[in-house]
Enzyme design. Sequence first.
Site, mmCIF file in Angstrom:
data_model
loop_
_atom_site.group_PDB
_atom_site.id
_atom_site.type_symbol
_atom_site.label_atom_id
_atom_site.label_comp_id
_atom_site.label_asym_id
_atom_site.label_seq_id
_atom_site.Cartn_x
_atom_site.Cartn_y
_atom_site.Cartn_z
ATOM 1 N N HIS A 197 28.440 37.587 39.827
ATOM 2 C CA HIS A 197 29.124 36.944 40.944
ATOM 3 C C HIS A 197 29.834 35.671 40.500
ATOM 4 C CE1 HIS A 197 26.979 39.012 44.538
ATOM 5 N NE2 HIS A 197 26.897 39.771 43.459
ATOM 6 N N HIS A 210 27.487 37.240 77.413
ATOM 7 C CA HIS A 210 26.382 36.377 77.008
ATOM 8 C C HIS A 210 25.346 37.263 76.341
ATOM 9 C CE1 HIS A 210 23.707 32.791 77.622
ATOM 10 N NE2 HIS A 210 22.749 33.723 77.646
ATOM 11 N N ARG A 226 32.558 31.999 88.039
ATOM 12 C CA ARG A 226 32.169 33.218 87.336
ATOM 13 C C ARG A 226 30.930 33.770 88.025
ATOM 14 N NH1 ARG A 226 28.044 32.871 82.764
ATOM 15 N NH2 ARG A 226 26.815 33.017 84.679
#
Length: 375
Positions: A292, A196, A135
């Site tokens: 909730h 990245h 790479r």
Amino acid sequence: MPLPERLFFVDTTLREGEQFASARFTTAQRIAIAEMLDAFGVEYIEMTSPAASPQSARDLATIARRGLRARILTHIRCHMADARLAVEHGAQGANLLFATSEPLRTVSHGRSLSEILEEARQVITFLRDHDLEVRFSSEDSFRTDLADLIRIYRAVEEMGVQRIGLADTVGIATPRQVYDVVSAVRAEVKCDIEFHGHNDSGCAIANTFCAAEAGATHLDVTVLGIGERNGIASLSGMIARLASVDPARVQRYRLDLLPKIDETVATMLGIEIPFNQCITSPTAFHHKAGMHTKAVLADPRSYEVLDPNLFGRQRTIAVAHRLVGWHAVAERARELGITLSEAQARAAAARIKALGDEHDLDGAMIDEILYSYAE
């Protein structure tokens, strides 16, 4: 936008993660981390350059020999000396980098784009001749002119790299910018694309996901998101993001191992798992507000986009606080084997709220109150 059919994790805990402020992994710890990540199912494990230190070189060789399913990569400068060390120490792939932005080129190496490509050609040819997966990444991609990026990526693709890398080295990119740049690069090259993304401005997970939407095939992550400065996208964060959009994407991984992986690395670093860590934080599946908890008790999907059981976790319903609702009180009573009528549960909840306004509460106090209302 649909995600690419091929999508892989490059876990760089043993490279980027070692740049975290308190990280200093021993050989045994590196092996343990690599084996946990391999058991989890990450496709690539990136390790520190063998040029960084003698122990880094020895540990690369040690882990490369362990026969893990994940491909073992090393992250090296685009130098022949580093490339030779990568080959000598058994790396299966080399992740090359070269600073390409004007700010970094000025202070880092001073080379022109043509000089960068000439050096890249020698290193890439050497690595390909030794059957390493290659790479080539432009460091600081998002402060590099797009035309320069495309020129570089077209050239290194012709040299035979398996993928090119875009690095948001200083965490400056926005999700929209990442999408636009990766899309532009995707239109110019056929090879795989790695992303990245640093978290300096809080966008690492969002940026990494946008890169995937734009066509990136390889996503860099670390355990807990550790790395230089504020780190990069976390493994658990990206799993959460992908699982919330397309659960089938993460079924091939051992999701139940995530809590152990995060806990183990946190212990090695001498830190706590952050309270807002996706999936693995102590409060990731903790419900508190009355509205909730009522909904979650009726149907967990109401406030849980992720099923905690998939990750070896359990939801918790908080009762010892002044925001408690009577449904949560009734549920806690059932756990104790107590049957409360609705009126009793409401009365108990009112008592807990009143006490919670006065002082902190704990579980023992709550259970005592519930028993008293059942009498």
